[in-house]
Design a protein around this motif. Structure first.
Motif, PDB file in Angstrom:
ATOM      1  N   ASP A  79       0.903  -1.155  -0.224  1.00  0.00           N
ATOM      2  CA  ASP A  79       0.099   0.113  -0.111  1.00  0.00           C
ATOM      3  C   ASP A  79       0.914   1.112   0.043  1.00  0.00           C
ATOM      4  O   ASP A  79       1.940   1.181   0.622  1.00  0.00           O
ATOM      5  CB  ASP A  79      -0.849   0.021   1.249  1.00  0.00           C
ATOM      6  N   GLU A  82       0.220   7.463   2.791  1.00  0.00           N
ATOM      7  CA  GLU A  82      -0.614   8.496   2.469  1.00  0.00           C
ATOM      8  C   GLU A  82      -0.757   9.377   3.890  1.00  0.00           C
ATOM      9  O   GLU A  82      -0.477   8.983   4.739  1.00  0.00           O
ATOM     10  CB  GLU A  82      -2.214   7.906   2.345  1.00  0.00           C
ATOM     11  N   TYR A  84      -3.468  12.256   5.607  1.00  0.00           N
ATOM     12  CA  TYR A  84      -5.063  12.228   5.637  1.00  0.00           C
ATOM     13  C   TYR A  84      -5.161  13.880   6.250  1.00  0.00           C
ATOM     14  O   TYR A  84      -4.732  14.060   7.417  1.00  0.00           O
ATOM     15  CB  TYR A  84      -5.608  11.447   6.403  1.00  0.00           C
ATOM     16  N   ILE A  94      -6.876  12.987   0.739  1.00  0.00           N
ATOM     17  CA  ILE A  94      -5.980  11.918   0.894  1.00  0.00           C
ATOM     18  C   ILE A  94      -4.701  12.355   0.027  1.00  0.00           C
ATOM     19  O   ILE A  94      -5.305  12.513  -1.221  1.00  0.00           O
ATOM     20  CB  ILE A  94      -6.502  10.567   0.615  1.00  0.00           C
ATOM     21  N   GLU A  96      -1.043  11.253  -1.506  1.00  0.00           N
ATOM     22  CA  GLU A  96      -0.132  10.303  -1.538  1.00  0.00           C
ATOM     23  C   GLU A  96       1.304  10.583  -1.517  1.00  0.00           C
ATOM     24  O   GLU A  96       1.332  11.857  -2.188  1.00  0.00           O
ATOM     25  CB  GLU A  96      -0.346   9.381  -2.918  1.00  0.00           C
TER      26      GLU A  96
END
Length: 247
Positions: A79, A82, A84, A94, A96
């Motif tokens: 994954d 990220e 937030y 979000i 990245e």
């Protein structure tokens, strides 16, 4: 996903002879205590995954340590990294983050001359981080921190100037991320702790490894070491098969 060539090159530039690997390929990785003080956890993870001694890792600049931790976390988990940002309306943006892009961002702000009013500063290292963790809660921490980086006691004005300079040239220690609310388009900004994010991701990687070890060992009765040394994709496949097996 992390660009392997970037991480390999960056690791070798940072630590001579480093051979980077994901976290979770060695049973010894399970012995790292993620509840220890963060500078200690970071040092032990980096020493293991760069296959070097801890003394070398302690001497690395904090920004370098952060980038290496993030890169290893990208290498270890599928994954993305990220951040937030929650708006007052309740929606969340979000953002990245990629290690190679963060490295370029930091590199653009790099300066060889770290001088304030004729006083030369140095970038903080992992060893400084540990020292400051021990100072948490004591009086006048900011002056102590900046004075140690300058090698002499600084006045209030110089403490502020030194802090501003280091924030400019060493931006990843306290990185501010900006975005916009996906619902109302309000501008959003938040200061994020990249080291905490990286170590949280690696703690999650340890949890996955432990789950795989438990499932596979319960079914096939292999040793912890044998399971940990499997390639991650094979370990995941065996664990899935073990979990799907009728009880």
């Amino acid at each position: 996903m992390i660009a392997i060539d970037f991480l390999t090159s960056f690791a070798r530039r940072s630590v001579g002879g480093a051979r980077v690997r994901p976290y979770g390929l060695d049973v010894a990785d399970l012995a790292i205590d993620f509840d220890a003080p963060r500078p200690i956890v970071a040092t032990r993870v980096l020493a293991a995954c760069l296959r070097c001694d801890e003394e070398t890792v302690w001497s690395l600049a904090v920004q370098t340590r952060i980038l290496l931790l993030l890169g290893i976390s990208e290498l270890s988990l599928a994954d993305p990294i990220e951040a937030y940002l929650t708006c007052t309306c309740g929606a969340t943006a979000i953002v990245e983050l990629a290690t190679d892009e963060l490295a370029r961002f930091a590199g653009e702000r790099r300066r060889d001359d770290l001088t304030v009013a004729g006083i030369t500063l140095r970038l903080p290292t992992g060893r400084d981080q540990l020292r400051w963790a021990q100072l948490a809660g004591s009086d006048d921490v900011a002056r102590t921190v900046m004075s140690e980086l300058a090698g002499e006691r600084l006045s209030d004005a110089l403490v502020a100037a030194a802090d501003a300079l280091l924030t400019e040239v060493d931006p990843l220690i306290e990185l501010e991320v900006e975005s916009a609310c996906p619902s109302c388009d309000k501008p959003l900004a938040r200061q994020i702790d990249l080291e905490r994010i990286a170590l949280t991701r690696l703690r999650n990687a340890r949890r996955v490894l432990l789950q795989h070890v438990h499932a596979i060992a319960s079914t096939y009765h292999w040793t912890e070491t044998t399971i940990a040394e499997l390639p991650a994709w094979r370990r995941a496949e065996y664990a899935a098969l073990a979990e799907a097996r009728p009880r």
